[in-house]
Design a protein around this motif. Structure first.
Motif, short mmCIF file in Angstrom:
data_model
loop_
_atom_site.label_atom_id
_atom_site.label_comp_id
_atom_site.label_asym_id
_atom_site.label_seq_id
_atom_site.Cartn_x
_atom_site.Cartn_y
_atom_site.Cartn_z
N ALA A 195 0.84 -1.20 0.00
CA ALA A 195 0.00 0.00 0.00
C ALA A 195 0.87 1.25 0.00
CB ALA A 195 -0.93 0.00 1.22
N ARG A 196 1.97 1.19 0.75
CA ARG A 196 2.88 2.34 0.79
C ARG A 196 3.57 2.52 -0.57
NH1 ARG A 196 5.24 0.79 4.97
NH2 ARG A 196 4.03 1.97 6.50
N GLY A 197 3.97 1.41 -1.20
CA GLY A 197 4.58 1.50 -2.53
C GLY A 197 3.60 2.02 -3.57
N PHE A 198 2.35 1.57 -3.47
CA PHE A 198 1.30 2.04 -4.38
C PHE A 198 1.08 3.54 -4.19
CE2 PHE A 198 -3.40 1.82 -5.64
CZ PHE A 198 -3.11 1.78 -7.00
N ALA A 199 1.15 4.00 -2.94
CA ALA A 199 1.01 5.43 -2.66
C ALA A 199 2.15 6.23 -3.28
CB ALA A 199 0.96 5.66 -1.15
N ILE A 200 3.38 5.68 -3.22
CA ILE A 200 4.53 6.35 -3.83
C ILE A 200 4.33 6.50 -5.33
CG2 ILE A 200 6.98 6.01 -4.41
CD1 ILE A 200 6.63 7.09 -1.64
N PHE A 201 3.75 5.47 -5.96
CA PHE A 201 3.45 5.54 -7.39
C PHE A 201 2.40 6.61 -7.67
CE2 PHE A 201 0.49 4.06 -10.77
CZ PHE A 201 1.33 4.24 -11.86
N GLY A 202 1.30 6.59 -6.92
CA GLY A 202 0.22 7.54 -7.15
C GLY A 202 0.64 8.97 -6.89
N ILE A 203 1.43 9.19 -5.85
CA ILE A 203 1.94 10.53 -5.55
C ILE A 203 2.80 11.03 -6.70
CG2 ILE A 203 3.58 11.76 -4.08
CD1 ILE A 203 2.46 10.14 -1.71
N PHE A 204 3.60 10.14 -7.28
CA PHE A 204 4.47 10.53 -8.39
C PHE A 204 3.66 10.93 -9.62
CE2 PHE A 204 8.43 9.07 -11.00
CZ PHE A 204 8.82 10.39 -11.14
N VAL A 235 0.82 12.38 -9.68
CA VAL A 235 0.34 13.75 -9.44
C VAL A 235 1.49 14.73 -9.41
CG1 VAL A 235 -0.88 15.25 -7.82
CG2 VAL A 235 -1.68 12.90 -8.18
N ASN A 236 2.57 14.37 -8.72
CA ASN A 236 3.68 15.30 -8.51
C ASN A 236 4.38 15.70 -9.79
OD1 ASN A 236 3.23 15.37 -5.79
ND2 ASN A 236 5.04 14.20 -5.21
N ILE A 237 4.44 14.81 -10.77
CA ILE A 237 5.23 15.15 -11.96
C ILE A 237 4.62 16.34 -12.70
CG2 ILE A 237 4.12 13.60 -13.63
CD1 ILE A 237 7.14 12.95 -14.49
N GLY A 238 3.29 16.49 -12.62
CA GLY A 238 2.66 17.66 -13.23
C GLY A 238 3.07 18.95 -12.54
N HIS A 268 9.77 22.27 -4.13
CA HIS A 268 8.87 22.98 -3.22
C HIS A 268 7.67 22.14 -2.80
CE1 HIS A 268 5.64 23.50 -6.20
NE2 HIS A 268 6.62 23.61 -7.08
N GLY A 269 7.32 21.09 -3.55
CA GLY A 269 6.15 20.27 -3.23
C GLY A 269 6.41 19.20 -2.19
N ASP A 270 7.52 19.29 -1.50
CA ASP A 270 7.91 18.34 -0.45
C ASP A 270 6.78 18.08 0.55
OD1 ASP A 270 9.88 17.14 1.67
OD2 ASP A 270 8.92 18.84 2.66
N TYR A 305 10.87 8.04 -2.78
CA TYR A 305 10.26 9.37 -2.88
C TYR A 305 11.32 10.43 -3.19
CZ TYR A 305 8.07 13.72 -1.24
OH TYR A 305 7.61 15.02 -1.13
N LEU A 306 12.43 10.40 -2.46
CA LEU A 306 13.49 11.38 -2.67
C LEU A 306 14.17 11.18 -4.03
CD1 LEU A 306 15.08 11.49 0.90
CD2 LEU A 306 13.68 13.25 -0.20
N MET A 307 14.33 9.93 -4.45
CA MET A 307 14.96 9.68 -5.75
C MET A 307 14.08 10.17 -6.90
SD MET A 307 17.93 8.68 -5.25
CE MET A 307 18.25 8.50 -7.01
N GLN A 308 12.77 10.08 -6.75
CA GLN A 308 11.88 10.64 -7.77
C GLN A 308 12.11 12.13 -7.92
OE1 GLN A 308 8.00 9.48 -6.42
NE2 GLN A 308 8.20 7.35 -7.09
N SER A 309 12.28 12.81 -6.79
CA SER A 309 12.52 14.26 -6.85
C SER A 309 13.87 14.59 -7.47
CB SER A 309 12.44 14.85 -5.43
OG SER A 309 11.13 14.79 -4.94
#
Length: 390
Positions: free
Chosen positions: A18-27, A29-32, A118-120, A316-320
């Motif tokens: 569930a946490r990994g799925f959340a990391i995917f879903g957050i990404f 949204v975040n990439i936009g 800034h979206g941290d 999460y940090l590596m995505q950023s």
């Protein structure tokens, strides 16, 4: 004697998935928000105006936007409660340990928010997480009551205010958009950092942070409540209540996340859609993953997400960091030039890479690199990282 460890392993895999799925879903949204200024300053519909753009944005809004930071927030509160229980068993002072751990998270957040993006969420999680120390001894009823009052009250008041001013909603800050594009395409780190600070303050400064507390703190409290009830620890034992929650959350998900599109998706409904609808969708996702994990084929399906979830902070940090290189002028300078569908494609490529790297890393090491650093700083000494042979 061997049955208990197997159940524990499966249970942890479902939570990690569930946490990994959340990391995917957050990404997703975040990439936009990482690739363009429209999330903060408006104007997306004028620039992303093709049919593909509109459908991509609508699907992200219905199924991803506010569904995954809420899921991650529930899991954050869930994890705090689990950690508290382990600390009590080991006779470690809970408040002091958690305060230190969360303060270190604030440190990570400050570096991430102002030096990278800034979206941290880490800074907000750390600061607001400290408020959870006030609820460690609260009853289950108190957790629910405080969570419902804070979330319901803040969403109700702000939605009413948005409705009353609905004719003034929309539009864009063209000057701020131009400035953000110029700054993030710059090859100067100082210019990028200044823009990061300005954007963070615009999104979180002043009363904005107050409303962030009113949204995140209730989700943390709900997560603590779920952990205490042990519904996700022992899903077979609690399948009746889980099925009821799954159905209610599905109805809420459809009604509040998808339903607004049936009435034109008015902007004044967005706060209710995100924070109440997002909570329903988060609960729906986490219970669905828990159900899937009860079958052997389901365990195989969730395993890739579980590996990512065990290294959630690192991933999460590596995505950023990857997005920093892709979009800002100090790297490839793609800021402002990527359309939503291309952004989704980038997410899929990066996330699939993270699945393989997470599995590779965890076969050799106990923790992700940043998880290890966080753990070592919290305990005040270097923690073992490499797995022992044999």
């Amino acid at each position: 004697m061997n049955a208990a460890p197997t159940k524990e392993k499966n249970r942890l895999a479902a939570i990690d998935a569930a946490r990994g799925f959340a990391i995917f879903g957050i990404f997703i949204v975040n990439i936009g928000a990482f690739s363009a200024p429209y999330f903060i300053y408006g104007g997306a519909t004028a620039v992303w105006n093709s049919t593909a753009d509109r459908y991509t944005q609508a699907l992200i809004d219905m199924f991803f936007q506010a569904s995954f930071y809420t899921l991650f927030s529930l899991l954050f509160g869930f994890g705090i409660q689990l950690l508290k229980d382990r600390l009590v068993e080991r006779n470690i002072r809970v408040s002091r340990f958690l305060a230190k751990r969360l303060t270190i998270l604030v440190g990570f957040g400050v570096i991430h928010a102002f030096a990278i993006w800034h979206g941290d969420i880490l800074l907000s999680y750390g600061l607001i997480g400290l408020l959870l120390l006030l609820f460690l001894k609260a009853s289950n009823t108190s957790l629910l009551a405080w969570g419902a009052a804070l979330l319901g009250g803040s969403v109700g008041l702000l939605s009413l205010a948005l409705y009353e001013t609905r004719s003034a909603l929309g539009g864009s800050n063209q000057l701020a958009i131009t400035q953000a594009i110029t700054s993030y395409q710059s090859e100067s780190l100082i210019t990028i950092w200044e823009q990061n600070y300005n954007d963070w303050m615009n999104a979180n400064g002043g009363i904005g942070f107050f409303f962030l507390i009113m949204v995140l703190l209730p989700l943390f409290l709900f997560g603590m409540y779920i952990a205490r009830k042990r519904w996700l620890h022992e899903p077979e034992k609690h399948k009746t209540i889980l099925r009821k929650l799954w159905l209610v959350s599905l109805i809420g998900f459809i009604g509040l996340k998808i339903g607004p599109y049936l009435v034109g998706n008015p902007l004044w409904l967005s706060y209710l859609q995100d924070n109440v609808g997002g909570t329903f969708s988060a609960i729906f996702y986490i219970i669905s993953i828990t159900f899937i994990a009860q079958r052997k084929i389901g365990q195989k399906i969730i395993q890739p997400f579980a590996a990512v979830g065990r290294m959630a902070l690192t991933n999460y940090l590596m995505q950023s960091i990857i997005c920093f290189i892709l979009f800002y002028g100090i790297g490839f300078g793609l800021y402002g030039s990527i359309r939503p569908l291309a952004g989704v494609g980038m997410v899929l490529v990066v996330f699939i890479g993270q699945i393989f790297l997470s599995n590779w890393w965890l076969r050799r090491f106990r923790f992700g690199p940043f998880e290890w650093l966080w753990r070592s700083l919290t305990y005040g000494k270097r923690q073992p990282l490499r797995k022992l042979e044999g």
